[in-house]
Scaffold this active site. Structure first.
Site, PDB file in Angstrom:
ATOM      1  N   HIS A 209       0.697  -0.510  -0.135  1.00  0.00           N
ATOM      2  CA  HIS A 209       0.250   0.097  -0.096  1.00  0.00           C
ATOM      3  C   HIS A 209       0.544   1.536   0.329  1.00  0.00           C
ATOM      4  CE1 HIS A 209       0.955  -0.322   4.378  1.00  0.00           C
ATOM      5  NE2 HIS A 209       1.533   0.796   4.056  1.00  0.00           N
TER       6      HIS A 209
HETATM    7  C1  UD1 Z   1      -1.466   5.941   5.805  1.00  0.00           C
HETATM    8  C2  UD1 Z   1       0.368   6.422   5.966  1.00  0.00           C
HETATM    9  C3  UD1 Z   1       0.581   5.111   5.941  1.00  0.00           C
HETATM   10  C4  UD1 Z   1       0.942   3.814   6.272  1.00  0.00           C
HETATM   11  C5  UD1 Z   1      -1.052   3.698   5.802  1.00  0.00           C
HETATM   12  C6  UD1 Z   1      -1.412   2.498   6.901  1.00  0.00           C
HETATM   13  C7  UD1 Z   1       0.725   8.588   5.833  1.00  0.00           C
HETATM   14  C8  UD1 Z   1       1.554  10.001   5.246  1.00  0.00           C
HETATM   15  N1  UD1 Z   1       0.425   7.159   5.242  1.00  0.00           N
HETATM   16  O1  UD1 Z   1      -1.421   5.446   3.873  1.00  0.00           O
HETATM   17  O2  UD1 Z   1       2.867   5.396   6.547  1.00  0.00           O
HETATM   18  O3  UD1 Z   1       1.591   2.993   6.263  1.00  0.00           O
HETATM   19  O4  UD1 Z   1      -1.497   4.543   6.183  1.00  0.00           O
HETATM   20  O5  UD1 Z   1      -2.440   1.542   6.142  1.00  0.00           O
HETATM   21  O6  UD1 Z   1       0.135   8.678   6.771  1.00  0.00           O
HETATM   22  N2  UD1 Z   1      -9.091   5.605   2.064  1.00  0.00           N
HETATM   23  C9  UD1 Z   1      -9.305   5.069   1.879  1.00  0.00           C
HETATM   24  N3  UD1 Z   1     -10.640   4.400   3.547  1.00  0.00           N
HETATM   25  C10 UD1 Z   1      -9.956   4.981   4.791  1.00  0.00           C
HETATM   26  C11 UD1 Z   1      -8.911   5.235   4.678  1.00  0.00           C
HETATM   27  C12 UD1 Z   1      -8.013   5.485   3.453  1.00  0.00           C
HETATM   28  O7  UD1 Z   1     -10.617   4.853   1.631  1.00  0.00           O
HETATM   29  O8  UD1 Z   1     -10.580   3.737   5.560  1.00  0.00           O
HETATM   30  C13 UD1 Z   1      -8.428   5.992   0.817  1.00  0.00           C
HETATM   31  C14 UD1 Z   1      -8.484   7.082   0.367  1.00  0.00           C
HETATM   32  O9  UD1 Z   1      -8.242   7.252  -1.165  1.00  0.00           O
HETATM   33  C15 UD1 Z   1      -7.079   7.988   0.786  1.00  0.00           C
HETATM   34  C16 UD1 Z   1      -5.589   6.645  -0.059  1.00  0.00           C
HETATM   35  O10 UD1 Z   1      -6.419   5.173   1.080  1.00  0.00           O
HETATM   36  O11 UD1 Z   1      -7.248   8.435  -0.501  1.00  0.00           O
HETATM   37  C17 UD1 Z   1      -4.748   6.727   1.024  1.00  0.00           C
HETATM   38  O12 UD1 Z   1      -5.100   6.933   2.465  1.00  0.00           O
HETATM   39  P1  UD1 Z   1      -4.256   7.983   3.024  1.00  0.00           P
HETATM   40  O13 UD1 Z   1      -4.758   7.663   4.684  1.00  0.00           O
HETATM   41  O14 UD1 Z   1      -3.831   9.358   2.962  1.00  0.00           O
HETATM   42  O15 UD1 Z   1      -2.186   7.290   3.234  1.00  0.00           O
HETATM   43  P2  UD1 Z   1      -2.408   5.634   3.209  1.00  0.00           P
HETATM   44  O16 UD1 Z   1      -1.471   5.176   2.268  1.00  0.00           O
HETATM   45  O17 UD1 Z   1      -3.375   4.797   3.694  1.00  0.00           O
HETATM   46  N1  UDP Z   2      -3.213  -4.828   9.025  1.00  0.00           N
HETATM   47  C1  UDP Z   2      -4.143  -5.479   9.441  1.00  0.00           C
HETATM   48  N2  UDP Z   2      -4.840  -5.458   7.979  1.00  0.00           N
HETATM   49  C2  UDP Z   2      -4.362  -5.778   6.711  1.00  0.00           C
HETATM   50  C3  UDP Z   2      -3.381  -5.238   6.401  1.00  0.00           C
HETATM   51  C4  UDP Z   2      -2.518  -4.854   7.904  1.00  0.00           C
HETATM   52  O1  UDP Z   2      -4.764  -5.621  10.504  1.00  0.00           O
HETATM   53  O2  UDP Z   2      -5.418  -5.913   6.066  1.00  0.00           O
HETATM   54  C5  UDP Z   2      -1.571  -4.857  10.541  1.00  0.00           C
HETATM   55  C6  UDP Z   2      -0.522  -5.136  10.182  1.00  0.00           C
HETATM   56  O3  UDP Z   2      -0.829  -6.255  10.623  1.00  0.00           O
HETATM   57  C7  UDP Z   2       0.160  -4.263  10.791  1.00  0.00           C
HETATM   58  C8  UDP Z   2      -1.240  -2.818  11.289  1.00  0.00           C
HETATM   59  O4  UDP Z   2      -1.970  -3.403   9.942  1.00  0.00           O
HETATM   60  O5  UDP Z   2      -0.156  -4.731  12.271  1.00  0.00           O
HETATM   61  C9  UDP Z   2      -0.371  -1.802  10.313  1.00  0.00           C
HETATM   62  O6  UDP Z   2       0.391  -2.154   8.776  1.00  0.00           O
HETATM   63  P1  UDP Z   2      -0.375  -0.712   7.954  1.00  0.00           P
HETATM   64  O7  UDP Z   2       0.320  -1.980   6.521  1.00  0.00           O
HETATM   65  O8  UDP Z   2      -1.483  -0.510   7.899  1.00  0.00           O
HETATM   66  O9  UDP Z   2       1.099   0.235   7.919  1.00  0.00           O
HETATM   67  P2  UDP Z   2       2.268   0.610   8.231  1.00  0.00           P
HETATM   68  O10 UDP Z   2       3.105  -0.442   8.987  1.00  0.00           O
HETATM   69  O11 UDP Z   2       3.650   0.323   6.882  1.00  0.00           O
HETATM   70  O12 UDP Z   2       2.762   1.649   8.202  1.00  0.00           O
END
Ligand code: UD1
Ligand code: UDP
Length: 382
Positions: A209
């Site tokens: 992701h």
């Molecule tokens: C964020 C963090 C990343 C982390 C990840 C964990 C930053 C810069 N990045 O990335 O370090 O690894 O979370 O999962 O903060 N979206 C949904 N529903 C949700 C959340 C997100 O649809 O509940 C979609 C939206 O289209 C959004 C995109 O995901 O634009 C990205 O979400 P965002 O929170 O900006 O960043 P992550 O990629 O989730």
């Molecule tokens: N995780 C989860 N469900 C998923 C993918 C990840 O519960 O489908 C958990 C994962 O095991 C970890 C936490 O979410 O404990 C955070 O991981 P994520 O990969 O979202 O973010 P990152 O660690 O890269 O910031």
């Protein structure tokens, strides 16, 4: 609260999935000893990305949810800063605690310092040394603003020292390891019948992701292509960011990949423990692979969790299709040893204790005096 402890009024800022996992054990421990007000920025908002974690892991309900959803990173961070400042200012807090490296972490850190509140950073001192990653920028800025650095191991302390940060450092272990140890026994029972059936035969687990992979059409295509001829099913819980990009770039997942909705924490831990190999670009999942004793292939060019690479349990494959395909055909083996790199499962206890250590009390008292003096000066100017 424990007798004789100095009760600290703590604001915990969370917003994204890894922060919910990090807060699960920590919140309980902080509340035993101190007072905690939990603020959710709203960065993650889908039930499967947010609400489910609070229910499954019995995390206290956030006292406030600011509802700042996805926008461009700068607008998202800016909106969080404004909303957090308004929320935190009247709360008469002693300390703001942020974790990891998300935009919610950065926003919480900036607001704490703008409000003259001491800042604690859990999981401080991690570096990939790649400033094209938003997470690296968030970590570096947060570490340099923080008064208290709660680091997972001594290497993180050394990295901070190399950047001139030498005060307020506590080596605590990893709160994600605390949770993993408490969850793994009951994890298998959480799987649905269909996932359970899949997990009975050998399989690989994939999570993907990070923006540097998903938002680059060629990288995303190359990673997905790497699984085209995988001899095992590859279970892939798809993050909403990734799902959106796969659709936008018209990339079809090859047949070995079995895509699912994002999973709950217990479900993913069950799969992590049963997988033959874990392919991931996640910071948390790299560590969980190590906790589970399952070889990991990291789909990034760098990692901040170099200790798992040095221990032989994690390999970097970047977005190289051929390397991914080779790891699918010929999975990396387990190592003879798995040293305790992430503590002993009591990181949260150490962190809570660090917040009433005498040095912390001095930092909090100094900040309180500064805030009082500023408020007094502002009142006399009116
Ligand atoms: C964020 C963090 C990343 C982390 C990840 C964990 C930053 C810069 N990045 O990335 O370090 O690894 O979370 O999962 O903060 N979206 C949904 N529903 C949700 C959340 C997100 O649809 O509940 C979609 C939206 O289209 C959004 C995109 O995901 O634009 C990205 O979400 P965002 O929170 O900006 O960043 P992550 O990629 O989730
Ligand atoms: N995780 C989860 N469900 C998923 C993918 C990840 O519960 O489908 C958990 C994962 O095991 C970890 C936490 O979410 O404990 C955070 O991981 P994520 O990969 O979202 O973010 P990152 O660690 O890269 O910031």
């Amino acid at each position: 609260m424990q007798p004789n402890a100095t009760r600290v009024r703590i604001i915990s800022v969370v917003g994204a999935r890894p922060e919910f996992v990090q807060v699960a054990v920590l919140s309980r421990e902080l509340r035993r000893r101190h007072e905690e007000i939990l603020i959710h920025t709203g960065q993650h908002y889908d039930a499967g990305m947010s609400g489910r974690f609070f229910e499954d892991l019995a995390i206290p309900r956030p006292d406030l949810n600011l509802g700042i959803e996805s926008r461009s990173p700068s607008i998202q961070t800016g909106n969080m800063i404004g909303a957090l400042a308004s929320a935190i200012a009247p709360l008469d807090a002693d300390l703001v605690v942020v974790r990891g490296d998300t935009n919610s972490t950065l926003a919480g850190a900036i607001v704490a310092k703008q409000l003259l509140l001491p800042l604690a950073h859990v999981e401080a001192g991690m570096r990939s040394y790649d400033r094209t990653m938003p997470e690296e920028i968030n970590r570096v800025v947060t570490d340099h603003l923080a008064d208290l650095q709660l680091v997972t191991d001594d290497d993180a302390r050394v990295r901070l020292a190399a950047e001139g940060i030498v005060r307020g450092i506590y080596v605590c272990g990893d709160v994600m390891y605390d949770l993993f140890l408490r969850a793994r026994e009951r994890a298998a029972a959480s799987l649905t019948e269909s996932l359970s059936a899949l997990a009975r035969a050998p399989f690989a687990l994939l999570t993907l992701h990070r923006a540097e992979n998903t938002d680059d059409r060629e990288r995303l295509r190359a990673i997905v292509d790497g699984f085209s001829d995988a001899p095992l099913p590859v279970i892939f819980p798809v993050h909403p960011r990734t799902r959106a990009r796969l659709t936008e770039f018209d990339i079809v997942l090859p047949s070995p990949i079995v895509a699912t909705e994002p999973l709950g924490y217990l479900e993913i831990v069950a799969l992590e423990c049963a997988a033959r190999t874990i392919f991931t670009d996640s910071g948390g999942v790299q560590r969980e692979a190590y906790f589970a004793g399952v070889p990991c292939v990291t789909l990034r060019d760098t990692t901040e969790w170099t200790n798992t690479v040095d221990a032989g349990w994690n390999r970097l494959a970047g977005a190289d299709s051929a390397a991914i395909a080779a790891f699918c055909r010929d999975p990396p083996g387990v190592q003879p040893e798995r040293p305790p790199l992430f503590g002993d499962g009591n990181a949260a206890v150490r962190i809570a204790a660090a917040f009433d250590a005498p040095e912390t009390a001095a930092i909090l008292a100094q900040a309180r005096a500064t805030r009082r003096a500023r408020a007094h000066a502002a009142a006399s100017e009116r």
